[in-house]
Enzyme design. Sequence first.
Site, PDB file in Angstrom:
ATOM      1  N   GLU A 203       0.776  -1.236   0.000  1.00  0.00           N
ATOM      2  CA  GLU A 203       0.000   0.000   0.000  1.00  0.00           C
ATOM      3  C   GLU A 203       0.815   1.297   0.000  1.00  0.00           C
ATOM      4  OE1 GLU A 203      -4.188  -1.418   1.868  1.00  0.00           O
ATOM      5  OE2 GLU A 203      -2.726  -0.744   3.347  1.00  0.00           O
TER       6      GLU A 203
HETATM    7  C1  TNX Z   1      -4.992  -3.777   4.147  1.00  0.00           C
HETATM    8  S1  TNX Z   1      -3.515  -6.223   3.637  1.00  0.00           S
HETATM    9  C2  TNX Z   1      -3.745  -3.686   4.727  1.00  0.00           C
HETATM   10  C3  TNX Z   1      -3.652  -3.399   6.177  1.00  0.00           C
HETATM   11  C4  TNX Z   1      -4.990  -3.232   6.807  1.00  0.00           C
HETATM   12  C5  TNX Z   1      -5.952  -4.242   6.248  1.00  0.00           C
HETATM   13  C6  TNX Z   1      -7.289  -4.221   6.899  1.00  0.00           C
HETATM   14  C7  TNX Z   1      -2.343  -5.294   3.705  1.00  0.00           C
HETATM   15  C8  TNX Z   1      -1.114  -5.889   3.283  1.00  0.00           C
HETATM   16  N1  TNX Z   1      -2.564  -4.028   4.116  1.00  0.00           N
HETATM   17  O1  TNX Z   1      -2.847  -2.284   6.414  1.00  0.00           O
HETATM   18  O2  TNX Z   1      -4.851  -3.385   8.173  1.00  0.00           O
HETATM   19  O3  TNX Z   1      -6.104  -4.013   4.870  1.00  0.00           O
HETATM   20  O4  TNX Z   1      -8.090  -5.271   6.474  1.00  0.00           O
END
Ligand code: TNX
Length: 645
Positions: free
Chosen positions: A450
């Site tokens: 992300e």
């Molecule tokens: C996405 S999955 C994220 C997390 C959040 C999560 C909540 C991922 C690698 N990153 O930072 O906590 O969604 O469901």
Amino acid sequence: MVADWYDGLTLATEWRPAAEGVAARYRLMLTNDTGEALRDFRLGISGPARVSDDAEIVGAKVVTQLSNFCELAPERGFVLAPGARWTIDVLKLDYPIRHWTDGATTGFLVLADGTTRSLRTVPTRREGSDTLRKKGTAIYEVPEHPPVPVSIVPWPQDVAVSGRRTAPAGLAPIPSAIGKSAATAFGKLTEKLFPGEGLVRPAHEGGFPVELVAGAGGKEGYAIEFAADRARIIGETETGLLYGLITLGQILRGARIHLRQFNFPTSGRIEDAPAMAWRGSHLDVARRYYAKDEVERFIAILAWNKLNVLHWHLSDDESWRVEIDAYPQLTGKGAWRGYGMPVPPLLGSGPERTGGYYSKADIHAIVGFATEVGVDVVPEIDMPGHCYAMLQAIPALRDPGENAPYYSIQSFPNNCLNPGVEATYGVVEAIIDEMVELFPSRYFHVGADEVPEDAWHSSPAANKLRKELGVTGAAPLQARFLQRLQAYLTSKGKLTGAWEEASHGGGLDRANCYLVGWKDTAISQKLAAEGYDVVVAPAQAYYLDMANSEDWHECGAAWAGWSSPEKSYGFEPIAGWSAVERGHLLGIQACIWSEPMTDRAVFDRLVFPRLSAIAETGWSSNRDFNRFKALVGLMPNLYGRYEGF
Ligand code: TNX
């Protein structure tokens, strides 16, 4: 001096979903029953829901905001009279509220002198709904006639037992040339999970003799042979023998607690070995702090489910949890949240300083226990994204020339380590140096999820690096950063783990890494086809922060949808994969993100029994939900909270 207003002030929140011709509305209501008029104050809130930057707000204005922390002020001169209510309508949130855990779970007042007062905060209601809030593990009753005679989760490869005897008072393991560590580990495990049940007892207390002997079994397999007066477990490794003991312990508990429905056999045999090598669970201790004992009990639960990896998510925007001698400020500042602190109240933490971190001694003890019970602890430091807390602790890692914000998906500004700031590498390497001493695992997970597409867009240091590399955007810079980290980890003898996005912008050296596919299984399959070793963790079925169903009364998140235990259980993680793709499958894992876990009973409802559903998928080649449903009620949860208790 202001009195303690806790008893007299209440914040209630109400969500009205969008409908035909009606906009969505998030209403905050502060009621003053203190008996005094309140003036010169602001309202602080924290909880998963995020007020959008461009939201129209009626009744207040935003003074400060960071992700889901928001400070709201009434108009100048506003007085909240005794008995009166201040109503604020927020007309846009970053995502709609779908469950009762989504809204503000903490509210507090900020007074004119900067001090804060906590106030009673009622969980969000949906307009017109009742106040029912589902929490605690759902209860799975053992049926009058279970489909199998013995209680074992995950179900073994082959069960051919017969006969029936009264459940013995306990088990008395008898090691031979092999089995000493397995017996010790089993004692610790049962003591942690079922204290007072006396699952391990010497023969003179009625302990049933269980011989532990060397034989075939592979890395984790075992066989059990039953006789009327003893059992024998055969295995090649201490882990295999421990798994045999766990199976016997489960059979014993079933036969003891549900004596009409389950047997303790007197003859026959069980043969067992796992389907997949990597059977894991991730645990996010950054959004919420879990004390050492909680983490250890969670590890014990993993072992009882024959899960063998804890992917330990130790840092994120909201905190940093590992003691690092070279940079004490990482935990000094990054492990704590509170009003006016480098990291504000978030996700329901209050104005007072709260949080915590794991000292080196804690980690040593946790990893030592995990190793004993067959659980490999893979640490994760999430980089270069999700680093708000780290950057607040070490602001020198920011590019001073960066003059415009970018925002993460969770709305943190400029939260990524900057690949163009050379000092970053020295800091990260020093952190890795200390962490590889603490974690014996072959793997070290570096995050990589992300990073916003416009990360570092206004950073001269990043732009210089872009120019040198002849690239644009964020992904190639991220890849470059990760490749340097990977080279360093490889030099330390570690395989680099990362989320699927590490494949963007140039990717990693495939021979020395593994990736966790999380957006869906198609991505995992594609990565496997590209030659990456993968762990499959699709959010739609294996993210245990997602609610159990669409029902408002359920707790949890919903961005990836909903998953009942049955759906998680029946999910086929590698359906349609070719033999070559399967060759790159390490296994599967659950992911436990902690944003909604404001209450321990919420944790229990979200994680159990879905954790066991995933464990059975990783272990058994023979799945059957009807059988699972009849047996899973015997599995432990973390806090002992059950629906309706
Ligand atoms: C996405 S999955 C994220 C997390 C959040 C999560 C909540 C991922 C690698 N990153 O930072 O906590 O969604 O469901």
